[in-house]
Design an enzyme around this catalytic site. Structure first.
Site, PDB file in Angstrom:
ATOM      1  N   HIS A  55       5.186   4.834  -0.642  1.00  0.00           N
ATOM      2  CA  HIS A  55       5.897   6.277  -0.681  1.00  0.00           C
ATOM      3  C   HIS A  55       7.497   6.172  -0.391  1.00  0.00           C
ATOM      4  CE1 HIS A  55       1.741   8.694  -0.261  1.00  0.00           C
ATOM      5  NE2 HIS A  55       1.753   7.780  -1.256  1.00  0.00           N
TER       6      HIS A  55
ATOM      7  N   ASP B 123       3.800   2.870  -9.678  1.00  0.00           N
ATOM      8  CA  ASP B 123       2.651   3.126  -8.985  1.00  0.00           C
ATOM      9  C   ASP B 123       2.641   2.802  -7.241  1.00  0.00           C
ATOM     10  OD1 ASP B 123      -0.249   3.629  -8.784  1.00  0.00           O
ATOM     11  OD2 ASP B 123      -0.277   1.340  -8.167  1.00  0.00           O
TER      12      ASP B 123
ATOM     13  N   GLU C  77       1.775  13.079   6.178  1.00  0.00           N
ATOM     14  CA  GLU C  77       2.026  11.931   5.313  1.00  0.00           C
ATOM     15  C   GLU C  77       3.212  12.312   4.284  1.00  0.00           C
ATOM     16  OE1 GLU C  77      -1.089  10.333   3.139  1.00  0.00           O
ATOM     17  OE2 GLU C  77      -0.171   8.523   2.012  1.00  0.00           O
TER      18      GLU C  77
ATOM     19  N   HIS D  68      -0.577   3.876   6.159  1.00  0.00           N
ATOM     20  CA  HIS D  68      -1.439   3.900   4.837  1.00  0.00           C
ATOM     21  C   HIS D  68      -0.759   2.541   4.161  1.00  0.00           C
ATOM     22  CE1 HIS D  68      -3.421   8.032   3.760  1.00  0.00           C
ATOM     23  NE2 HIS D  68      -3.948   7.356   4.881  1.00  0.00           N
TER      24      HIS D  68
ATOM     25  N   LYS E  41       5.940  11.545   1.094  1.00  0.00           N
ATOM     26  CA  LYS E  41       6.119  10.747  -0.195  1.00  0.00           C
ATOM     27  C   LYS E  41       7.266  10.956  -0.858  1.00  0.00           C
ATOM     28  CE  LYS E  41       3.176   9.682  -4.402  1.00  0.00           C
ATOM     29  NZ  LYS E  41       1.620   9.832  -4.808  1.00  0.00           N
TER      30      LYS E  41
ATOM     31  N   ASP F 149      -4.800   2.299   1.797  1.00  0.00           N
ATOM     32  CA  ASP F 149      -4.824   3.368   0.865  1.00  0.00           C
ATOM     33  C   ASP F 149      -4.472   2.640  -0.561  1.00  0.00           C
ATOM     34  OD1 ASP F 149      -4.560   5.408  -0.545  1.00  0.00           O
ATOM     35  OD2 ASP F 149      -2.896   6.653   0.229  1.00  0.00           O
TER      36      ASP F 149
ATOM     37  N   ASP G  38       3.193   5.620   4.529  1.00  0.00           N
ATOM     38  CA  ASP G  38       2.321   5.040   3.460  1.00  0.00           C
ATOM     39  C   ASP G  38       3.257   4.021   2.786  1.00  0.00           C
ATOM     40  OD1 ASP G  38       1.673   4.375   0.717  1.00  0.00           O
ATOM     41  OD2 ASP G  38       0.236   5.683   0.920  1.00  0.00           O
TER      42      ASP G  38
ATOM     43  N   TRP H 107      -1.806  14.973   3.651  1.00  0.00           N
ATOM     44  CA  TRP H 107      -1.279  14.835   2.370  1.00  0.00           C
ATOM     45  C   TRP H 107      -1.010  15.948   1.314  1.00  0.00           C
ATOM     46  CZ3 TRP H 107      -2.087  13.816  -2.898  1.00  0.00           C
ATOM     47  CH2 TRP H 107      -0.860  13.417  -3.433  1.00  0.00           C
TER      48      TRP H 107
ATOM     49  N   ASP I 298      -0.001   2.577  -5.385  1.00  0.00           N
ATOM     50  CA  ASP I 298      -1.496   2.367  -4.859  1.00  0.00           C
ATOM     51  C   ASP I 298      -2.102   0.936  -5.496  1.00  0.00           C
ATOM     52  OD1 ASP I 298      -1.716   4.711  -3.293  1.00  0.00           O
ATOM     53  OD2 ASP I 298      -1.336   5.718  -5.063  1.00  0.00           O
TER      54      ASP I 298
END
Ligand code: RNT
Ligand code: ZN
Length: 414
Positions: A257, A289, A221, A281, A223, A321, A254, A180, A291
């Site tokens: 993302h 955010d 990965e 992920h 995003k 993640d 993810d 990533w 995460d």
């Protein structure tokens, strides 16, 4: 407990669901726990501060400050989490005997981790660390116009694939090595094509050497955006989907993302019609955010159900993640890992035959009714029994255990 479990087994059996079979299948599904929740994505280089659009907020005490502490915390957390586990490492967690730059890292720098995993019969996954480093120039790495910058990161990624290979060999268990990069622009670019074209070339150079998939599998990965790269992130969803399909790589999805209403659960079936394997992920986006600690919400359930309903567990590598420094970090791991496990178990306990029948006969009334009833079936005794058999705390007991560890171990750190 036994009585309520037996009653639950009977109520699931009435819907055609075999709880013992569900336990067995759940035991075969590994979840890769991300080491970086334990130390706020700092690693052991002790140089640059976190960047690449990543932000860990909170200053809860007790962060692991070195490898010994991180492994101690991981070991402890894993006593609270049922099921098969792997560990996901980043290059910044190297333990080099002398200062070694990222482009020179080899498996030797991860000997302690490999030994640790081997002793626990646990698989390891790996990631080049392409952020928090002086060779990130203008916030760019594999897309930078300067060849020297790109080459530095290409070399790092090649090294990481070899580390992945060594891990896979040592553990007799394939390592997924995931790339990533944060590269992108804060404001509107004039040229979106050239950086993406350079990224494609950089990846081709990284993957030029064939490595046996028995040992290492490459993932890429995407995003949508990161802090400081809001207007254009070069490693986008379309970019990596195209790259993965064309080059037979794993695509890493993810959950944090994508656009806020876009979900990865709906992407799994499509991706797996065109790709052999994917990496997840599992994360939770909250506004900007990407995460937050994963909760047992609809999307987590949908992700697990997609895997289970189609028997994708050998083709979907599940990794977590997220990073939260505002709560006890071991609790953050435990909550997320237990939630992943719960979601998988709930998926395994779905009345699959009844749901299929309802859908195939266009009985959407029954389908909706059943799916909604599933939410409150007799799940708790089954989950408790699963934890009990795995030898991990049942119910909220684990929190007390974490509190004791906090008093004894974490509170002594500064
Ligand atoms: C960042 C990506 C990436 C990182 C980890 C630390 O947005 O999700 O996977 O979180 O590699
Ligand atoms: Zn991620």
């Amino acid at each position: 407990m036994k009585k309520s479990f037996d009653a639950a087994v009977a109520s699931y059996a009435a819907l055609g669901v075999d709880v013992e079979k569900a336990f067995k299948r759940l035991d075969s599904i590994a979840v890769s726990m991300h080491c970086w929740q334990g130390d706020d994505v700092q690693g052991f280089e002790n140089t640059s501060s976190l960047d690449g659009g990543l932000a860990v907020t909170g200053n809860y005490p007790g962060r692991a400050r070195n490898a010994k502490e991180l492994r101690q915390d991981l070991d402890f957390a894993m006593t609270l989490i049922p099921g098969k586990k792997r560990l996901n490492l980043h290059a910044i967690y190297a333990e080099s005997s002398k200062k070694t730059d990222r482009d020179a890292l080899t498996e030797k720098d991860f000997a302690n981790w490999i030994k640790w995993a081997k002793e626990r019969r646990m698989g390891l996954d790996f990631n080049p660390t392409i952020f928090s480093h002086p060779m990130m120039k203008n916030g760019l790495s594999l897309t930078h116009p300067d060849k020297a910058v790109r080459n530095y990161w290409i070399k790092h990624c090649i090294g990481c694939r070899h580390i992945g290979e060594a891990i896979g060999k040592a553990l007799k268990n394939p390592c997924v090595t995931n790339i990533w990069i944060p590269d992108g622009y804060k404001d509107t670019p004039y040229d979106r094509l050239s950086p993406r074209s350079r990224l494609k070339d950089s990846l081709d150079a990284i993957f030029a050497e064939k490595i046996d998939e028995k040992y290492n599998r490459d993932a890429v990965e995407s995003k949508l955006f990161g802090i400081g790269a809001e207007s254009c992130t070069f490693g986008s969803s379309e970019f990596y989907l195209g790259y993965a399909v064309q080059n037979k790589k794993l695509l890493c999805l993810d959950a944090g993302h994508f656009h806020p209403t876009e979900v990865i659960s709906d992407k799994i079936s499509s991706c797996l019609l065109f790709l052999d394997e994917i990496l997840l992920h599992v994360s939770r986006g909250v506004r900007w955010d990407s995460d937050h600690v994963i909760t047992l919400n609809d999307e987590l359930q949908a992700i697990a159900s997609e895997i289970i309903r189609h028997g994708f567990e050998k083709r979907v590598h599940i990794g977590l993640d997220y990073f939260d420094a505002s709560i006890n970090r071991i609790a953050a791991w435990t909550i997320g890992m237990r939630n992943m496990s719960k979601a998988l178990l709930l998926a395994l306990l779905e009345p699959a035959a009844l749901l299929k029948k309802a859908e195939n006969t266009f009985d959407f009334t029954a389908r909706l009714a059943l799916l909604e009833e599933c939410r409150t079936l007799d799940f708790a005794p089954v989950w408790d029994e699963y934890c009990n058999r795995a030898g991990v705390p049942v119910g909220t007991e684990w929190l007390e255990t974490v509190r004791k560890y906090e008093a004894k171990v974490l509170s002594k750190r500064n």
